[in-house]
Write a protein that holds these residues in place. Structure first.
Motif, PDB file in Angstrom:
ATOM      1  N   VAL A 176       0.809  -1.268   0.077  1.00  0.00           N
ATOM      2  CA  VAL A 176      -0.054   0.035  -0.014  1.00  0.00           C
ATOM      3  C   VAL A 176       0.868   1.242   0.067  1.00  0.00           C
ATOM      4  CG1 VAL A 176      -1.585   1.290   1.281  1.00  0.00           C
ATOM      5  CG2 VAL A 176      -2.021  -1.040   1.018  1.00  0.00           C
ATOM      6  N   PHE A 177       1.892   1.222   0.730  1.00  0.00           N
ATOM      7  CA  PHE A 177       2.860   2.281   0.715  1.00  0.00           C
ATOM      8  C   PHE A 177       3.432   2.479  -0.522  1.00  0.00           C
ATOM      9  CE2 PHE A 177       2.049   2.470   5.540  1.00  0.00           C
ATOM     10  CZ  PHE A 177       1.899   3.884   5.719  1.00  0.00           C
ATOM     11  N   ALA A 178       4.061   1.652  -0.948  1.00  0.00           N
ATOM     12  CA  ALA A 178       4.779   1.892  -2.229  1.00  0.00           C
ATOM     13  C   ALA A 178       3.904   2.244  -3.156  1.00  0.00           C
ATOM     14  CB  ALA A 178       5.344   0.237  -2.843  1.00  0.00           C
ATOM     15  N   THR A 179       2.652   1.829  -3.309  1.00  0.00           N
ATOM     16  CA  THR A 179       1.705   2.273  -4.407  1.00  0.00           C
ATOM     17  C   THR A 179       1.409   3.713  -4.175  1.00  0.00           C
ATOM     18  OG1 THR A 179       0.544   0.014  -4.540  1.00  0.00           O
ATOM     19  CG2 THR A 179      -0.726   1.977  -5.354  1.00  0.00           C
ATOM     20  N   VAL A 180       1.184   4.207  -2.956  1.00  0.00           N
ATOM     21  CA  VAL A 180       0.713   5.837  -2.547  1.00  0.00           C
ATOM     22  C   VAL A 180       1.924   6.430  -2.952  1.00  0.00           C
ATOM     23  CG1 VAL A 180       0.368   7.261  -0.759  1.00  0.00           C
ATOM     24  CG2 VAL A 180      -0.977   4.955  -0.864  1.00  0.00           C
ATOM     25  N   PHE A 181       3.112   6.263  -2.541  1.00  0.00           N
ATOM     26  CA  PHE A 181       4.284   6.830  -2.843  1.00  0.00           C
ATOM     27  C   PHE A 181       4.674   6.898  -4.359  1.00  0.00           C
ATOM     28  CE2 PHE A 181       6.564   5.507   1.386  1.00  0.00           C
ATOM     29  CZ  PHE A 181       5.585   6.695   2.256  1.00  0.00           C
ATOM     30  N   GLY A 182       4.581   5.688  -4.956  1.00  0.00           N
ATOM     31  CA  GLY A 182       4.766   5.681  -6.316  1.00  0.00           C
ATOM     32  C   GLY A 182       3.828   6.556  -7.280  1.00  0.00           C
ATOM     33  N   VAL A 183       2.453   6.449  -7.224  1.00  0.00           N
ATOM     34  CA  VAL A 183       1.518   7.108  -7.838  1.00  0.00           C
ATOM     35  C   VAL A 183       1.564   8.674  -7.512  1.00  0.00           C
ATOM     36  CG1 VAL A 183      -0.987   7.280  -8.175  1.00  0.00           C
ATOM     37  CG2 VAL A 183       0.030   5.070  -8.015  1.00  0.00           C
ATOM     38  N   ALA A 184       1.544   9.182  -6.223  1.00  0.00           N
ATOM     39  CA  ALA A 184       1.713  10.485  -5.820  1.00  0.00           C
ATOM     40  C   ALA A 184       2.885  11.060  -6.733  1.00  0.00           C
ATOM     41  CB  ALA A 184       1.971  10.641  -4.411  1.00  0.00           C
ATOM     42  N   THR A 185       4.138  10.586  -6.701  1.00  0.00           N
ATOM     43  CA  THR A 185       5.259  11.104  -7.404  1.00  0.00           C
ATOM     44  C   THR A 185       4.844  11.158  -8.946  1.00  0.00           C
ATOM     45  OG1 THR A 185       6.662   9.827  -6.088  1.00  0.00           O
ATOM     46  CG2 THR A 185       7.453  10.602  -8.107  1.00  0.00           C
ATOM     47  N   SER A 186       4.271  10.176  -9.274  1.00  0.00           N
ATOM     48  CA  SER A 186       3.677  10.263 -10.949  1.00  0.00           C
ATOM     49  C   SER A 186       2.685  11.153 -11.179  1.00  0.00           C
ATOM     50  CB  SER A 186       3.048   8.776 -11.380  1.00  0.00           C
ATOM     51  OG  SER A 186       2.850   8.857 -12.746  1.00  0.00           O
ATOM     52  N   LEU A 187       1.894  11.606 -10.162  1.00  0.00           N
ATOM     53  CA  LEU A 187       1.128  12.676 -10.476  1.00  0.00           C
ATOM     54  C   LEU A 187       1.664  13.941 -10.409  1.00  0.00           C
ATOM     55  CD1 LEU A 187      -1.953  11.558  -8.234  1.00  0.00           C
ATOM     56  CD2 LEU A 187      -1.666  11.149 -10.467  1.00  0.00           C
ATOM     57  N   GLY A 188       2.646  14.130  -9.638  1.00  0.00           N
ATOM     58  CA  GLY A 188       3.442  15.484  -9.573  1.00  0.00           C
ATOM     59  C   GLY A 188       4.305  15.468 -10.894  1.00  0.00           C
ATOM     60  N   LEU A 189       4.891  14.630 -11.240  1.00  0.00           N
ATOM     61  CA  LEU A 189       5.448  14.950 -12.450  1.00  0.00           C
ATOM     62  C   LEU A 189       4.609  15.069 -13.678  1.00  0.00           C
ATOM     63  CD1 LEU A 189       8.033  11.769 -12.412  1.00  0.00           C
ATOM     64  CD2 LEU A 189       8.612  14.071 -11.996  1.00  0.00           C
ATOM     65  N   GLY A 190       3.559  14.425 -13.874  1.00  0.00           N
ATOM     66  CA  GLY A 190       2.182  14.796 -14.691  1.00  0.00           C
ATOM     67  C   GLY A 190       1.828  16.211 -14.795  1.00  0.00           C
ATOM     68  N   ALA A 191       1.686  16.761 -13.612  1.00  0.00           N
ATOM     69  CA  ALA A 191       1.197  18.070 -13.182  1.00  0.00           C
ATOM     70  C   ALA A 191       2.243  18.921 -13.958  1.00  0.00           C
ATOM     71  CB  ALA A 191       1.040  18.455 -11.850  1.00  0.00           C
ATOM     72  N   GLN A 192       3.711  18.539 -13.516  1.00  0.00           N
ATOM     73  CA  GLN A 192       4.559  19.637 -14.156  1.00  0.00           C
ATOM     74  C   GLN A 192       4.730  19.663 -15.704  1.00  0.00           C
ATOM     75  OE1 GLN A 192       7.918  17.766 -12.287  1.00  0.00           O
ATOM     76  NE2 GLN A 192       7.996  19.219 -10.496  1.00  0.00           N
ATOM     77  N   GLN A 193       4.572  18.640 -16.473  1.00  0.00           N
ATOM     78  CA  GLN A 193       4.478  18.359 -17.868  1.00  0.00           C
ATOM     79  C   GLN A 193       3.231  18.995 -18.391  1.00  0.00           C
ATOM     80  OE1 GLN A 193       5.332  14.463 -19.711  1.00  0.00           O
ATOM     81  NE2 GLN A 193       6.595  15.768 -20.982  1.00  0.00           N
ATOM     82  N   ILE A 194       2.074  18.840 -17.846  1.00  0.00           N
ATOM     83  CA  ILE A 194       0.871  19.456 -18.154  1.00  0.00           C
ATOM     84  C   ILE A 194       1.055  20.910 -18.193  1.00  0.00           C
ATOM     85  CG2 ILE A 194      -1.609  19.917 -17.858  1.00  0.00           C
ATOM     86  CD1 ILE A 194      -1.766  16.835 -16.885  1.00  0.00           C
ATOM     87  N   GLY A 195       1.578  21.188 -17.182  1.00  0.00           N
ATOM     88  CA  GLY A 195       1.617  22.837 -16.823  1.00  0.00           C
ATOM     89  C   GLY A 195       2.555  23.240 -18.158  1.00  0.00           C
ATOM     90  N   SER A 196       3.893  22.652 -18.307  1.00  0.00           N
ATOM     91  CA  SER A 196       4.696  22.906 -19.420  1.00  0.00           C
ATOM     92  C   SER A 196       4.085  23.052 -20.735  1.00  0.00           C
ATOM     93  CB  SER A 196       6.011  21.840 -19.506  1.00  0.00           C
ATOM     94  OG  SER A 196       7.069  22.326 -20.301  1.00  0.00           O
TER      95      SER A 196
END
Length: 494
Positions: A176-196
């Motif tokens: 569960v923790f690995a899933t939450v950490f990994g997906v939250a990181t991916s969401l952050g990266l996605g937000a940065q690239q959509i913003g770009s």
């Protein structure tokens, strides 16, 4: 006490520093371990394809696949790579490797060749073997043995009912923790690239933290709507849309860009990747510190990252793979995403390398100034139909963003409801809010790197769990083969 101790000489024990220290220790001391186990997962996957166990159905005998091939590939691809492939495969990784290669190269041409070969390596057979290994075990025990869809269930052939107690709970909590950490990181990266992308398309809106937080808020609403419609509507439709958008964007650039160069590059790199795969799979650099540092920063980091993502991706792929045989499942999971990913890197990375080597456009410097997320749109602005492709790219990143988060709410719901195939809506809503809230807070506080590092750390114990899962699966398959043989002999005698 504050006046006695000079606080400036004390280490800065914040989350990022602590997790980085732990990660550096694991990567530098156990890099060989990550390399061996990840290659071991690939060898195990190939063994399953060729073995007598290949005909075992991931379900009851007679079960048919729930989804057609296009939908199935779309779902596993969206969950397995998603935003990461667009973020790094959209030119960034090949350009980084060309300028900072894994080992010294004599010419720019050789550096470009090595860069693309290692991009194939990092996103090819090895990561998908990690996913296939865990997903196969989960699908087998859940659909054929009717066990709960939990990672602890896959170890019952080895440890029996002990997996129903504290040890099993510990394993599931790590997942569960690995899933939450990994997906939250991916969401952050996605937000940065959509913003770009929004900054590029609009020409007036800046890619600030405020914009990225707004993106997370909007996308949260969208993926919550999708999650609430269920697997067979929201996720299924969006995953198919992902594949269609990805193919459109890829072929758009392929035929408006340097087509012949891209396809020649793809063909030669694919051959180099296949022929050099054994050497790359076991390559360490015990005598050259600089080469060792590169391996730790890239290859070993990636192997740990894929293992950390395995609970999320493996559980989701298992959920949508009922009715397929072991051979069909492993072959599909290994080969189709690997070939598609290689073509994707060749089109976008190849176009970027062509711009640098032939047109003299310094994409590497642009990435250093504006971040890796700017690489994709820098490439697109140098080819025809720039705005059409840029809008397509933003749409693709957005749908990948939504499906990754959508799939994660589904998986986290399963993990926390004893493997329920259709988790309660309230559970999915709670996990959706937790994911987005985690990504937003860490993006705001500059803590995405710390979260990503924490996810990597969780890969170390989970790699050991996955080794045990392999032995558990083999034990279960052997028992099933004996039962099948007894039934066959009984039929022959009668």
């Amino acid at each position: 006490m504050g006046g006695i101790i000079d606080e400036s000489i004390l280490p800065n024990w914040n989350l990022n520093n602590i997790t980085t220290l732990i990660q550096d220790f694991l990567v530098s001391r156990f890099g060989w371990f990550y390399l061996l186990v990840t290659t071991g997962f690939l060898i195990f996957s190939i063994f399953l394809i060729a073995s007598k166990y290949g005909n075992i159905v991931l379900g009851k005998d007679g079960d048919k696949p729930e989804y057609n091939y296009l939908t199935w590939f779309g779902m596993l691809f969206s969950a397995g790579m998603g935003i990461g492939l667009v973020f790094w495969g959209g030119a960034a990784e090949p350009i980084w490797h060309m300028h900072l290669p894994p080992y010294p190269t004599e010419t720019e041409v050789e550096a470009a060749r090595v860069a693309m070969q290692h991009s194939f390596f990092h996103w090819g057979l090895h990561p998908w073997a990690v996913y296939a290994t865990l997903a196969l075990a989960l699908a087998y025990f859940q659909f054929r043995k009717e066990e709960p869809g939990l990672i602890s269930s896959t170890l019952k052939p080895l440890f029996g009912d002990r997996m129903n107690g504290g040890y099993g709970t510990l394993i599931n909590v790590i997942a569960v923790f690995a899933t939450v950490f990994g997906v939250a990181t991916s969401l952050g990266l996605g937000a940065q690239q959509i913003g770009s992308g929004i900054e590029f398309v609009s020409g007036t809106i800046s890619n600030t933290i405020s914009l990225q937080l707004i993106i997370i808020a909007v996308v949260t609403v969208l993926y919550m709507i999708s999650a609430l419609t269920g697997l067979n509507r929201g996720i299924k439709i969006l995953s198919t849309t992902n594949i269609i958008l990805a193919i459109l964007l890829m072929f758009f650039l392929l035929f408006t860009g340097p087509t012949n160069f891209i396809m020649n590059f793809f063909t030669s790199t694919l051959g180099a990747y296949i022929s050099n795969l054994p050497e790359m799979s076991f390559r360490m650099a015990p005598f050259i510190k600089e080469n060792a540092n590169w391996l730790e920063d890239w290859t070993i980091f990636y192997w740990a990252w894929w293992i950390a993502w395995a609970p999320f991706v493996g559980m989701f792929i298992a959920r949508v793979s009922r009715g397929r045989t072991v051979r069909e499942f492993v072959t599909g999971v290994l080969l189709v995403p690997t070939i598609f990913g290689a073509l994707w890197f060749s089109v976008f990375g190849g176009s970027a390398i062509h711009l640098e080597m032939v047109e003299g456009i310094d994409i590497y410097s642009i990435m250093n100034d504006a971040g890796s997320e700017a690489a994709l749109f820098t490439v697109l602005e140098n080819f025809p139909f720039t705005m059409v492709m840029a809008v397509l790219a933003v749409l693709l990143i957005s749908t990948f963003f939504i499906t990754s988060a959508d799939s994660a709410t589904f998986v986290l719901g399963m993990q926390t409801t004893n493997g329920d195939l259709n988790p309660d809506i309230k559970v999915k809503v709670i996990w959706g809010i937790v994911q987005s809230g985690t990504a937003a807070v860490l993006l705001w506080q500059g803590g995405l790197a710390a979260l990503q590092t924490a996810s990597i750390i969780s890969a170390f114990p989970f790699a050991i769990i996955m080794i045990l899962i392999i032995f558990s699966v083999i034990k279960a398959f052997r028992a099933e083969a004996k039962i099948y043989e007894l039934k066959r002999r009984k039929r022959e005698r009668s």
